[in-house]
Design a protein around this motif. Structure first.
Motif, PDB file in Angstrom:
ATOM      1  N   ILE A  95      81.248  -9.245 134.776  1.00  0.00           N
ATOM      2  CA  ILE A  95      82.038  -8.111 135.269  1.00  0.00           C
ATOM      3  C   ILE A  95      82.537  -8.374 136.694  1.00  0.00           C
ATOM      4  N   GLU A  96      81.694  -9.051 137.500  1.00  0.00           N
ATOM      5  CA  GLU A  96      82.102  -9.347 138.881  1.00  0.00           C
ATOM      6  C   GLU A  96      83.159 -10.449 138.918  1.00  0.00           C
ATOM      7  N   ASN A  97      83.092 -11.372 137.961  1.00  0.00           N
ATOM      8  CA  ASN A  97      84.153 -12.372 137.850  1.00  0.00           C
ATOM      9  C   ASN A  97      85.505 -11.681 137.666  1.00  0.00           C
ATOM     10  N   LEU A  98      85.494 -10.591 136.884  1.00  0.00           N
ATOM     11  CA  LEU A  98      86.753  -9.875 136.652  1.00  0.00           C
ATOM     12  C   LEU A  98      87.169  -9.008 137.833  1.00  0.00           C
ATOM     13  N   CYS A  99      86.190  -8.463 138.547  1.00  0.00           N
ATOM     14  CA  CYS A  99      86.501  -7.527 139.644  1.00  0.00           C
ATOM     15  C   CYS A  99      86.959  -8.226 140.920  1.00  0.00           C
ATOM     16  N   LEU A 100      86.421  -9.419 141.166  1.00  0.00           N
ATOM     17  CA  LEU A 100      86.537 -10.038 142.495  1.00  0.00           C
ATOM     18  C   LEU A 100      87.970 -10.063 143.044  1.00  0.00           C
ATOM     19  N   ALA A 101      88.862 -10.725 142.329  1.00  0.00           N
ATOM     20  CA  ALA A 101      90.220 -10.874 142.874  1.00  0.00           C
ATOM     21  C   ALA A 101      90.976  -9.550 142.849  1.00  0.00           C
ATOM     22  N   LEU A 106      94.170  -7.900 145.320  1.00  0.00           N
ATOM     23  CA  LEU A 106      95.062  -6.761 145.064  1.00  0.00           C
ATOM     24  C   LEU A 106      94.663  -5.527 145.865  1.00  0.00           C
ATOM     25  N   GLY A 107      93.453  -5.548 146.429  1.00  0.00           N
ATOM     26  CA  GLY A 107      93.012  -4.405 147.221  1.00  0.00           C
ATOM     27  C   GLY A 107      92.680  -3.175 146.392  1.00  0.00           C
ATOM     28  N   ARG A 108      92.354  -3.393 145.129  1.00  0.00           N
ATOM     29  CA  ARG A 108      91.976  -2.241 144.297  1.00  0.00           C
ATOM     30  C   ARG A 108      90.607  -1.714 144.711  1.00  0.00           C
ATOM     31  N   GLY A 109      90.427  -0.452 144.540  1.00  0.00           N
ATOM     32  CA  GLY A 109      89.121   0.151 144.793  1.00  0.00           C
ATOM     33  C   GLY A 109      88.123  -0.283 143.729  1.00  0.00           C
ATOM     34  N   ARG A 110      86.848  -0.125 144.038  1.00  0.00           N
ATOM     35  CA  ARG A 110      85.786  -0.559 143.141  1.00  0.00           C
ATOM     36  C   ARG A 110      85.888   0.126 141.764  1.00  0.00           C
ATOM     37  N   ASP A 111      86.114   1.416 141.750  1.00  0.00           N
ATOM     38  CA  ASP A 111      86.134   2.149 140.482  1.00  0.00           C
ATOM     39  C   ASP A 111      87.285   1.682 139.599  1.00  0.00           C
ATOM     40  N   ALA A 113      88.849  -1.221 139.761  1.00  0.00           N
ATOM     41  CA  ALA A 113      88.609  -2.599 139.325  1.00  0.00           C
ATOM     42  C   ALA A 113      87.598  -2.636 138.187  1.00  0.00           C
ATOM     43  N   MET A 114      86.552  -1.834 138.297  1.00  0.00           N
ATOM     44  CA  MET A 114      85.531  -1.795 137.247  1.00  0.00           C
ATOM     45  C   MET A 114      86.130  -1.272 135.937  1.00  0.00           C
ATOM     46  N   ALA A 115      86.936  -0.246 136.043  1.00  0.00           N
ATOM     47  CA  ALA A 115      87.517   0.353 134.833  1.00  0.00           C
ATOM     48  C   ALA A 115      88.453  -0.639 134.145  1.00  0.00           C
ATOM     49  N   ARG A 116      89.261  -1.296 134.950  1.00  0.00           N
ATOM     50  CA  ARG A 116      90.205  -2.281 134.383  1.00  0.00           C
ATOM     51  C   ARG A 116      89.424  -3.438 133.745  1.00  0.00           C
ATOM     52  N   SER A 117      88.382  -3.887 134.411  1.00  0.00           N
ATOM     53  CA  SER A 117      87.564  -4.990 133.896  1.00  0.00           C
ATOM     54  C   SER A 117      86.914  -4.605 132.571  1.00  0.00           C
ATOM     55  N   ALA A 118      86.392  -3.401 132.521  1.00  0.00           N
ATOM     56  CA  ALA A 118      85.718  -2.951 131.302  1.00  0.00           C
ATOM     57  C   ALA A 118      86.702  -2.899 130.135  1.00  0.00           C
ATOM     58  N   ARG A 119      87.905  -2.413 130.403  1.00  0.00           N
ATOM     59  CA  ARG A 119      88.919  -2.347 129.331  1.00  0.00           C
ATOM     60  C   ARG A 119      89.253  -3.742 128.825  1.00  0.00           C
ATOM     61  N   LEU A 120      89.379  -4.690 129.755  1.00  0.00           N
ATOM     62  CA  LEU A 120      89.757  -6.046 129.353  1.00  0.00           C
ATOM     63  C   LEU A 120      88.619  -6.755 128.629  1.00  0.00           C
TER      64      LEU A 120
END
Ligand code: ADP
Ligand code: MG
Length: 240
Positions: A95-101, A106-111, A113-120
């Motif tokens: 999940i952190e591999n997906l969130c990092l960049a 991109l400067g996305r907020g944690r929530d 980034a987490m939501a987008r990562s989970a969907r993917l």
């Protein structure tokens, strides 16, 4: 979306890309094939500005890579790249591999980034692996993570460099299925692969390279039906 014109590149004195001209339209899927050492990886690395070039021009979404004013890190962030050896961050959970960049670049907020990562992760069938480390996953799973990680950046195009070449045979299809779905959704893709079944199924065009030159650039049907050059015919006769 991608325009390559009269591209010339040298590694030192070695002329690795010779007068390469081609383009990939928005939504188009182009497969690049050819013998080992023909310059396929170098070509797509140039498109992602991972390698400099000395002649010609590359434009991505209208932006010239050779222009000094171009923000290359920004452009690189918008073009997804998937490598043969996955290149995941081994010390970070999936999940952190997906969130990092997403967060750092991109400067996305944690929530978000987490939501987008989970969907993917769900989309590539790996929701249950989110908390694991890359080394705990199979090669096919790691490559699907790498694709999801690239997609998390909302890329305008995706580049693949032999994404299934390092995989055991039984894992190749799970990765190709993800790529087929992407292609069918209209993603602009440039794919270096020797998976000719994939090429026939989803490629709009096939480029054949040899010794640093684009020898053929043809509609998929035409390429497989009757490759014009002897070199492409010989190549196909060896791998089909
Ligand atoms: P392909 O992906 O088609 O196998 P590459 O683009 O990796 O081909 O390599 C094309 C040629 O350039 C090969 O002869 C390779 O040895 C050479 N080459 C690749 N990378 C480098 C480098 N960093 N420095 C010098 N030569 C390189
Ligand atoms: Mg290569």
């Amino acid at each position: 979306m991608i325009e390559i014109s009269k591209l010339g590149k040298w590694y030192g004195a070695f002329h690795v890309l010779k007068d390469c001209t081609t383009s990939v339209a928005k939504g188009e899927v182009v497969v690049v094939c050819g013998p080992s050492g023909s310059g396929k990886s170098t070509l797509i690395k140039c498109v992602n500005a991972l390698e400099p070039f000395q002649q010609g021009e590359i434009r991505v979404d209208g932006v010239s890579l050779g222009d000094k004013a171009t923000n290359l890190p920004r452009l690189r962030a918008r073009v997804g790249m998937v490598f043969q050896h996955f290149e995941l961050f081994p010390h970070l959970r999936i999940i952190e591999n997906l969130c990092l960049a997403q967060q750092k670049v991109l400067g996305r907020g944690r929530d978000e980034a987490m939501a987008r990562s989970a969907r993917l992760l769900d989309r590539v069938g790996l929701t249950e692996q989110a908390g694991k480390f890359p080394g705990q996953l199979s090669g096919g799973q790691q490559q699907r993570v790498a694709i999801a990680r690239a997609l998390a950046m909302d890329p305008i195009a995706m580049l693949f460099d032999e994404p299934t070449s390092a995989l055991d045979p039984e894992m190749i299809n799970e990765v190709l299925e993800v790529m087929v779905a992407l292609a069918q959704e209209g993603m602009t893709m440039m794919v270096v692969t020797h998976e000719m079944g994939f090429a026939r199924r989803v490629a709009d065009r096939v480029i054949f390279m040899d010794k640093g030159e684009i020898v053929e650039d043809a509609a998929t049907e035409a390429f497989f039906g009757s490759p014009r050059s002897d070199r492409a015919q010989l190549f196909l006769s060896k791998i089909l």
